[in-house]
Motif scaffolding. Structure first.
Motif, PDB file in Angstrom:
ATOM      1  N   ARG A   1       1.267   4.157  -2.915  1.00  0.00           N
ATOM      2  CA  ARG A   1       1.109   5.592  -2.675  1.00  0.00           C
ATOM      3  C   ARG A   1       2.306   6.364  -3.234  1.00  0.00           C
ATOM      4  O   ARG A   1       2.150   7.465  -3.769  1.00  0.00           O
ATOM      5  CB  ARG A   1       0.952   5.843  -1.173  1.00  0.00           C
ATOM      6  CG  ARG A   1      -0.370   5.321  -0.611  1.00  0.00           C
ATOM      7  CD  ARG A   1      -0.358   5.303   0.908  1.00  0.00           C
ATOM      8  NE  ARG A   1      -0.221   6.642   1.465  1.00  0.00           N
ATOM      9  CZ  ARG A   1       0.089   6.877   2.737  1.00  0.00           C
ATOM     10  NH1 ARG A   1       0.322   5.867   3.565  1.00  0.00           N
ATOM     11  NH2 ARG A   1       0.177   8.114   3.176  1.00  0.00           N
TER      12      ARG A   1
ATOM     13  N   ASN B   1      -7.143   5.582  -6.792  1.00  0.00           N
ATOM     14  CA  ASN B   1      -6.221   5.404  -7.917  1.00  0.00           C
ATOM     15  C   ASN B   1      -6.964   4.940  -9.170  1.00  0.00           C
ATOM     16  O   ASN B   1      -6.707   5.421 -10.281  1.00  0.00           O
ATOM     17  CB  ASN B   1      -5.138   4.398  -7.542  1.00  0.00           C
ATOM     18  CG  ASN B   1      -4.004   4.349  -8.545  1.00  0.00           C
ATOM     19  OD1 ASN B   1      -3.194   5.261  -8.618  1.00  0.00           O
ATOM     20  ND2 ASN B   1      -3.937   3.283  -9.333  1.00  0.00           N
TER      21      ASN B   1
ATOM     22  N   HIS C   1      -7.411   3.662  -1.070  1.00  0.00           N
ATOM     23  CA  HIS C   1      -6.366   4.066  -2.014  1.00  0.00           C
ATOM     24  C   HIS C   1      -6.542   3.382  -3.372  1.00  0.00           C
ATOM     25  O   HIS C   1      -6.313   4.006  -4.420  1.00  0.00           O
ATOM     26  CB  HIS C   1      -4.983   3.736  -1.443  1.00  0.00           C
ATOM     27  CG  HIS C   1      -4.542   4.665  -0.350  1.00  0.00           C
ATOM     28  ND1 HIS C   1      -4.448   6.022  -0.534  1.00  0.00           N
ATOM     29  CD2 HIS C   1      -4.176   4.433   0.938  1.00  0.00           C
ATOM     30  CE1 HIS C   1      -4.036   6.593   0.591  1.00  0.00           C
ATOM     31  NE2 HIS C   1      -3.872   5.650   1.495  1.00  0.00           N
TER      32      HIS C   1
ATOM     33  N   SER D   1       0.830  -1.200   0.000  1.00  0.00           N
ATOM     34  CA  SER D   1       0.000   0.000   0.000  1.00  0.00           C
ATOM     35  C   SER D   1       0.870   1.257   0.000  1.00  0.00           C
ATOM     36  O   SER D   1       0.605   2.212  -0.743  1.00  0.00           O
ATOM     37  CB  SER D   1      -0.927   0.002   1.216  1.00  0.00           C
ATOM     38  OG  SER D   1      -1.737   1.152   1.235  1.00  0.00           O
TER      39      SER D   1
END
Length: 425
Positions: free
Chosen positions: A320, A355, A351, A316
């Protein structure tokens, strides 16, 4: 009135009526004000346990045996507590911050960052016994009744992304469990939890000297301003010389001696100790990212992944970093990996959804954001779900999402309000 209190059915008239009555502290036997019945107390803890875990790092799933061990130690102490019939649960959280907390109803958590600092099972028992008293004595509920929780500006919205996303997530609303877990205890609550926690340790066969050792250590670290502890345990459980002194006096009274369990503790911590370099590399990557050294951050997180390839947290973070560098396809692969390793974790889906939206993969974005909000509702997810609905021509749905996000403060709320005006104006 605090929105959290209203949510659990404590209306103003009930406040007025309850002022004339009181209950008994289950631990001390002393009278105290009681506005929230036990049934609501238990429901609150059960409802908030999972989302609070997730806002504090999620479960440390790489070593389920460690979780079982912590639970076994906790249950030994729970059985000798003033409220042995509470539905106690214990969980190890995947956070480097040294901390532990208790929600109403005996829902207790300890971070791997604190476990790594302890020397033996007796010290673990000291931490867990202390949290058990907080739950049994209804300290969180008492703070809630006294209006001592963080201001609930946006009820139900949970968390919003911060301006500096590398700082993590900032509270943007009334995540009740997080408020209970992160609010500071009073000195009287801390002294009470120390006192009865030591008695529970003694009753369960542990050496209560461990409790004194920990308080001495915590006081020294607080005086040295140890950053990790200041941001974690000390923010919610302030140490003091008075706590050390009273603990010493009580141990002298009840008698030192008992089980320490150093060898067992080290065996149970073996996997965590082995993984520690990977988490150190992750934390270094996070620090470098916050300093805008993305090349250094990428190198550090790649090392973390090499050392622990099954840790979702690492993918993760790398996602990012890739997203910050506009490498959206690479970010997508990392977020998918994180979700596959820990599908229940809201922030990985958050996230992943954000994205996917940048890649204009609307269906994937919508699915992930909806599923993230089912666990921990966030204002940013409501806002982007509104964008998706608007793009797909679902005007009423977009209005509903924007209306919810518009309750938030800051940039997210402002953007939502403007888009809502555009749709309805």
């Amino acid at each position: 009135m605090n929105q959290s209190v209203l949510k659990y059915g404590i209306a103003p008239v009930a406040f007025a009526l309850a002022l004339s009555g009181c209950s008994v502290n289950p631990v001390t036997g002393e009278k105290q004000l009681s506005l929230i019945p036990e049934g609501q107390e238990l429901a609150m803890g059960a409802e908030q346990y999972t989302p609070t875990q997730q806002t504090q790092g999620g479960q440390f799933y790489l070593d389920p045996e460690l979780g079982l061990y912590v639970s076994e130690v906790g249950q030994k102490l729970a059985k000798v507590s003033a409220r042995p019939d509470l539905p106690y649960e214990f969980v190890v959280l995947n956070s480097s911050v040294p901390n532990a907390w208790a929600l109403p109803g005996g829902k207790i958590a300890i971070n791997r960052g604190l476990l790594a600092k302890l020397d033996d099972e007796a010290q673990l028992a000291s931490v867990l016994g202390h949290e058990i008293v907080h739950a049994a004595a209804r300290h969180s509920v008492q703070r809630m009744q006294q209006g001592m929780l963080i201001s609930a500006g946006v009820a139900g919205l949970g968390f919003a992304l911060s301006d500096n996303e590398w700082a993590g997530l900032l509270m943007g609303g009334a995540a009740v469990g997080a408020q209970l877990a992160l609010a500071q205890y009073s000195q009287s609550d801390e002294l009470e939890s120390d006192h009865y926690g030591i008695l529970y340790m003694k009753e369960a066969g542990y050496d209560p000297t461990a409790a004194v050792e920990l308080q001495q250590l915590f006081l020294e670290l607080s005086e040295d301003r140890d950053t990790n502890f200041v941001q974690g345990l000390f923010a919610t459980h302030p140490p003091s010389a008075k706590r050390v002194r009273e603990n010493q006096e009580l141990v002298a009274e009840v008698g030192a001696g008992g089980y320490r369990g150093e060898d067992v503790y080290e065996r149970k911590l073996a996997t965590l100790r082995k993984l520690q370099p990977a988490y150190d590399a992750h934390d270094k990557a996070l620090e470098l990212a916050s300093e805008d050294d993305m090349d250094g951050a990428l190198k550090a997180v790649n090392e973390a992944i090499r050392l622990a390839p099954e840790e979702a947290k690492f993918y993760s973070l790398r996602g990012r970093i890739h997203r910050d560098q506009n490498r959206l396809e690479q970010a997508a692969a990392d977020f998918e990996k994180a979700v596959s390793l820990y599908p229940e974790m809201f922030v990985y889906r958050l996230h992943n959804g954000l994205n996917a939206l940048e890649l204009n993969n609307l269906d994937k974005a919508r699915d992930n954001l909806v599923r993230a909000n089912q666990v921990v509702p966030t204002s940013i997810a409501f806002l982007r779900l509104g964008d998706i609905a608007a793009k797909q021509g679902r005007r009423d749905e977009a209005i509903a999402y924007y209306s919810k996000a518009a309750e938030a403060g800051g940039d997210v709320g402002e953007e939502a309000r403007k888009k809502l005006e555009a749709l309805t104006g």
